[in-house]
Design a protein around this motif. Structure first.
Motif, short mmCIF file in Angstrom:
data_model
loop_
_atom_site.label_atom_id
_atom_site.label_comp_id
_atom_site.label_asym_id
_atom_site.label_seq_id
_atom_site.Cartn_x
_atom_site.Cartn_y
_atom_site.Cartn_z
N ARG A 86 0.85 -1.18 0.00
CA ARG A 86 0.00 0.00 0.00
C ARG A 86 0.89 1.24 0.00
O ARG A 86 1.89 1.31 0.72
CB ARG A 86 -0.90 0.02 1.23
N VAL A 87 0.50 2.23 -0.78
CA VAL A 87 1.21 3.51 -0.82
C VAL A 87 0.18 4.63 -0.84
O VAL A 87 -0.96 4.44 -1.26
CB VAL A 87 2.12 3.63 -2.06
N ALA A 88 0.60 5.80 -0.37
CA ALA A 88 -0.19 7.03 -0.53
C ALA A 88 0.45 7.79 -1.68
O ALA A 88 1.57 8.30 -1.54
CB ALA A 88 -0.19 7.84 0.75
N ARG A 89 -0.24 7.88 -2.80
CA ARG A 89 0.37 8.46 -4.00
C ARG A 89 -0.38 9.72 -4.42
O ARG A 89 -1.61 9.76 -4.46
CB ARG A 89 0.37 7.43 -5.13
N LEU A 90 0.41 10.76 -4.71
CA LEU A 90 -0.16 12.03 -5.15
C LEU A 90 -0.21 12.05 -6.67
O LEU A 90 0.81 11.88 -7.34
CB LEU A 90 0.69 13.20 -4.64
N HIS A 91 -1.40 12.29 -7.22
CA HIS A 91 -1.59 12.35 -8.67
C HIS A 91 -1.66 13.77 -9.19
O HIS A 91 -1.35 14.02 -10.36
CB HIS A 91 -2.86 11.59 -9.08
N PRO B 185 8.84 -3.37 -4.83
CA PRO B 185 9.99 -3.30 -5.74
C PRO B 185 11.07 -4.31 -5.39
O PRO B 185 11.25 -4.70 -4.23
CB PRO B 185 10.50 -1.87 -5.55
N GLU B 186 11.81 -4.71 -6.40
CA GLU B 186 12.96 -5.60 -6.22
C GLU B 186 14.22 -4.74 -6.04
O GLU B 186 14.48 -3.85 -6.85
CB GLU B 186 13.14 -6.51 -7.43
N ALA C 83 3.37 10.37 -7.69
CA ALA C 83 4.59 10.10 -6.94
C ALA C 83 4.25 9.76 -5.49
O ALA C 83 3.23 10.20 -4.96
CB ALA C 83 5.52 11.30 -6.99
N VAL C 84 5.13 8.98 -4.89
CA VAL C 84 5.01 8.62 -3.47
C VAL C 84 6.02 9.46 -2.70
O VAL C 84 7.23 9.31 -2.88
CB VAL C 84 5.28 7.12 -3.23
N PHE C 85 5.52 10.38 -1.89
CA PHE C 85 6.38 11.26 -1.11
C PHE C 85 6.70 10.63 0.25
O PHE C 85 6.29 9.52 0.55
CB PHE C 85 5.73 12.63 -0.96
N GLY C 86 7.40 11.38 1.09
CA GLY C 86 7.78 10.89 2.41
C GLY C 86 9.29 10.93 2.56
O GLY C 86 10.00 10.08 2.00
N TYR D 114 14.89 5.51 -7.63
CA TYR D 114 14.36 5.26 -6.28
C TYR D 114 13.03 6.00 -6.15
O TYR D 114 12.96 7.08 -5.58
CB TYR D 114 15.37 5.73 -5.23
N PRO D 115 11.95 5.41 -6.67
CA PRO D 115 10.69 6.14 -6.83
C PRO D 115 9.79 6.19 -5.60
O PRO D 115 8.75 6.84 -5.64
CB PRO D 115 10.00 5.37 -7.95
N TYR D 116 10.19 5.53 -4.50
CA TYR D 116 9.27 5.44 -3.37
C TYR D 116 9.80 6.16 -2.14
O TYR D 116 10.90 5.87 -1.66
CB TYR D 116 8.99 3.97 -3.02
N GLY D 117 8.99 7.12 -1.65
CA GLY D 117 9.28 7.74 -0.37
C GLY D 117 8.70 6.91 0.75
O GLY D 117 8.28 5.77 0.56
N GLY D 118 8.64 7.51 1.94
CA GLY D 118 8.24 6.75 3.12
C GLY D 118 6.75 6.60 3.33
O GLY D 118 6.34 5.91 4.27
N LEU D 119 5.92 7.24 2.48
CA LEU D 119 4.48 7.09 2.64
C LEU D 119 4.00 5.86 1.88
O LEU D 119 3.19 5.91 0.95
CB LEU D 119 3.75 8.35 2.16
#
Length: 369
Positions: free
Chosen positions: A6-11, A25-26, A66-69, A136-141
């Motif tokens: 699960r992610v919180a993603r801003l569109h 992700p691998e 994008a996934v911020f955090g 590295y597309p994923y932040g901590g959210l």
């Protein structure tokens, strides 16, 4: 381990984040996969995202969605084939500062001076930052993220994930103190001591052995709370209540301070920085970490004659973050003063819209996936 997360993603800017399911992700050969246990959330994150393109067009955000955090702590869930000295199950903080790894600055271990420097889950300092966002597309959210092994900070068992998720603000002040040479016997003025950056800087100054810590702020009650941390070493001054230079010398045996750390934010007036600068002794060092946007009129001749140094300091190295973690693990850096407010990932939009009242820099807002 599950195959999705699960992610919180801003569109879209000024729209709510969406809770979505994405593939876990691998990790690449020299990367790790971290299961996020805590992510610090800037109280005005929504405003930051909405105004960055206007205020700071030279600090590009990642392409949406994008996934911020920014500040994440968690447990290593998987490691790449070339990862060494990191094992599944390790408790870590992830330094979000990404660099190219190959330029002259990176080879010197000065990642923050890399032209490609980028904050994973936040913004970049170069138009080509999207390359690192893509890597590295994923932040901590979100429930998982990947990061280079060199960006990991090993957490002592006595440091909670919630405390570690505050390392970004803590480390920014810690690095500034190190640049200013603050240590045992030093005296330091922290402009904005009761705020998020300022309080962390104060705690680090105590840990590094500063003899006297002077601090300014606008809220008298918050200043009293800061002073109560170490009343024999911390002195506070209400902004605008008098002559800061005279007050500092009155409480410092007639001398100026060794260092000034300016932790006031972009909207702070230039006069406040100049007032703080005037508290320095000959040979003193001023370091800006708050990002004041006004341009102060510096008396360069006076700075020359008094050998005053004025520095800018951005973020911190992973080595500095590890030092900080070890100080906290040894009980020298006391993080018990933070008041943690946690909320589940699914409540990110509600939390940003209706966070509890802040107790200055003491408050710590944490997303727990």
């Amino acid at each position: 381990m599950t195959s999705t997360m699960r992610v919180a993603r801003l569109h879209e800017i000024n729209q709510p984040m969406r809770i979505e399911e994405l593939p876990v992700p691998e990790p690449r050969p020299t990367d790790v996969l971290v299961q996020v246990k805590a992510c610090n959330v800037v109280p005005n994150l929504g405003n930051v995202l909405a105004t960055y393109s206007e205020w700071f067009p030279y600090l590009p955000l990642p392409k949406l969605p994008a996934v911020f955090g920014l500040d994440s702590a968690g447990v290593v869930a998987a490691v790449g084939s070339h990862v060494t000295d990191v094992a599944v199950g390790d408790r870590v903080y992830v330094n979000p500062g990404l660099s190219c790894g190959a330029c002259r600055a990176c080879r010197q271990g000065r990642d923050q001076n890399c032209d490609s420097y980028t904050f994973m889950g936040y913004f970049a300092f170069d138009p080509d930052g999207q390359k690192l966002f893509d890597a590295y597309p994923y932040g901590g959210l979100g429930e998982y993220l990947t990061a280079p092994q060199r960006n990991l900070v090993a957490l002592p068992d006595t440091v909670s994930f919630e405390e570690a998720a505050r390392f970004g603000y803590l480390g920014t002040g810690y690095a500034a103190l190190r640049k200013a040479g603050v240590g045992p016997g030093s005296t330091v003025l922290i402009d904005g001591i009761s705020g998020t950056l300022g309080l962390g800087t104060c705690l680090s100054a105590l840990a590094l052995g500063a003899t006297r810590i002077f601090g300014t702020g606008r809220n008298a009650d918050l200043l009293d709370d800061v002073r109560a941390i170490a009343p024999d070493r911390i002195h506070v001054f209400a902004a605008g209540s008098g002559d800061l230079r005279a007050w500092t010398r009155e409480h410092n045996n007639g001398e100026g301070v060794d260092a000034v750390i300016d932790a006031l934010g972009p909207g702070a007036p230039a006069e406040s920085f100049l007032d703080a600068l005037a508290t320095l002794r000959r040979g003193g060092v001023a370091v800006d970490i708050g990002g004041m946007m006004e341009r102060p009129g510096l008396d360069m001749f006076s700075l020359m004659c008094q050998q005053i140094s004025v520095l800018g300091s951005l973020w911190f190295s992973t080595a500095e973050a590890q030092e900080m973690a070890d100080l906290a693990g040894a009980g020298v850096l006391d993080l018990s003063f933070f008041e943690h407010h946690t909320f589940p990932l699914e409540k990110i939009n509600e939390a940003l819209a209706d966070l509890p009242a802040r107790h200055g820099g003491f408050t710590n807002f944490i997303s727990v996936p």
